[in-house]
Design an enzyme around this catalytic site. Structure first.
Site, short mmCIF file in Angstrom:
data_model
loop_
_atom_site.label_atom_id
_atom_site.label_comp_id
_atom_site.label_asym_id
_atom_site.label_seq_id
_atom_site.Cartn_x
_atom_site.Cartn_y
_atom_site.Cartn_z
N SER A 1 0.83 -1.21 0.00
CA SER A 1 0.00 0.00 0.00
C SER A 1 0.86 1.26 0.00
CB SER A 1 -0.98 0.00 1.17
OG SER A 1 -0.34 0.19 2.41
N ASP B 1 16.60 0.04 11.70
CA ASP B 1 15.76 1.22 11.95
C ASP B 1 16.52 2.34 12.66
OD1 ASP B 1 13.60 -0.20 10.80
OD2 ASP B 1 13.14 -1.14 12.72
N LEU C 1 18.81 -5.51 5.56
CA LEU C 1 19.80 -5.35 4.50
C LEU C 1 21.19 -5.69 5.03
CD1 LEU C 1 18.80 -2.21 2.46
CD2 LEU C 1 17.87 -4.52 2.42
N ARG D 1 22.76 -14.71 2.07
CA ARG D 1 22.20 -13.36 2.01
C ARG D 1 22.94 -12.48 1.00
NH1 ARG D 1 19.21 -11.08 6.17
NH2 ARG D 1 18.28 -12.64 7.52
N GLU E 1 1.30 7.17 7.05
CA GLU E 1 2.42 6.68 6.22
C GLU E 1 2.18 7.02 4.75
OE1 GLU E 1 3.60 2.53 6.77
OE2 GLU E 1 2.74 2.55 8.78
N HIS F 1 8.97 3.32 8.50
CA HIS F 1 8.83 2.47 9.67
C HIS F 1 7.63 2.95 10.49
CE1 HIS F 1 10.03 -0.14 12.93
NE2 HIS F 1 9.79 0.85 13.75
C1 GRF Z 1 3.99 -0.55 6.76
O1 GRF Z 1 3.37 -0.40 8.01
C2 GRF Z 1 5.40 -0.05 6.81
O2 GRF Z 1 5.59 1.03 7.68
C3 GRF Z 1 6.15 -1.24 7.32
O3 GRF Z 1 5.52 -2.36 6.73
C4 GRF Z 1 4.17 -2.01 6.40
C5 GRF Z 1 4.02 -2.28 4.94
O4 GRF Z 1 2.71 -2.11 4.49
N1 GRF Z 1 7.56 -1.12 7.02
P1 GRF Z 1 2.42 -1.98 2.93
O5 GRF Z 1 3.02 -3.23 2.27
O6 GRF Z 1 3.09 -0.73 2.43
O7 GRF Z 1 0.95 -1.94 2.79
#
Ligand code: GRF
Length: 196
Positions: A17, A150, A98, A70, A179, A114
């Site tokens: 999303s 993070d 990563l 990895r 977000e 995040h």
């Molecule tokens: C989001 O909450 C983002 O902050 C975290 O993982 C989730 C991903 O959601 N890193 P989407 O795949 O962007 O819907």
């Protein structure tokens, strides 16, 4: 006037999303970049279908096929990024830590979103932790990715109020809405700053 364009890749693992919001803003005429490729470590996820609707090339580099190698997994991602001349990488729900291969190829060139107000609540299950801790303000952060989880420099944040009857899922919804506004705006600002 011709805007200088930065080639952007999105790395994701699932729903996508946030990635969708980045794809949307990147379509506007004044956006100083282009999303040239979307890479997932999981096959058949919604994020890949979204990218296909935007006619963006997609790749699945399934980490399971690398059996714990990895570096080999990241090296394969890097070779795709190089093929597309990528300059900036946006992690959008990319659920892998990563290692040095990607970070060394793209120092200060990888962004992440995040779901907490860093440095509070790094790692997983941020909404549960926020409720357990009883914070009244929670939110999300866009930051530059460094080797620590993070931990990299913070580019921007958005906050939400936590109410007495919030659950992890209601809080996740509130934060996710923020977000979706924060990441496109922070990416755009970062690109403008790079190009200035
Ligand atoms: C989001 O909450 C983002 O902050 C975290 O993982 C989730 C991903 O959601 N890193 P989407 O795949 O962007 O819907």
């Amino acid at each position: 006037m011709h805007m200088s364009q930065t080639n952007i890749a999105i790395l994701l693992s699932g729903r996508g999303s946030n990635a969708k919001k980045l794809m949307e803003i990147a379509q506007s005429d004044d956006f100083p970049g282009k999303i040239v490729v979307v890479i997932s470590n999981n096959p058949d996820v919604a994020g890949l279908s979204i990218a296909k609707k935007f006619n963006i090339p997609t790749y699945t580099i399934d980490h399971r096929l690398y059996h714990g190698d990895r570096d080999g997994h990241e090296q394969e991602i890097v070779s795709i990024l190089q093929k597309y001349n990528v300059q900036i990488i946006c992690l959008a729900g990319y659920m892998r830590l990563l290692k040095h291969v990607l970070l060394e190829h793209y120092p200060r060139r990888i962004l992440n979103i995040h779901p907490s107000l860093l440095p509070a609540f790094p790692g997983l299950n941020t909404h549960e932790h926020a409720l357990e801790r009883g914070v009244k303000i929670h939110g999300c952060t866009v930051h530059i990715v460094t080797p620590g989880m993070d931990e990299g420099p913070i580019l921007d944040q958005r906050s939400v109020r936590v109410s007495g009857n919030d659950t992890p899922s209601s809080l996740a919804d509130k934060v996710l809405a923020q977000e979706h506004e924060l990441y496109p705006a922070a990416l755009k600002n970062y690109l403008l700053q790079l190009n200035s």
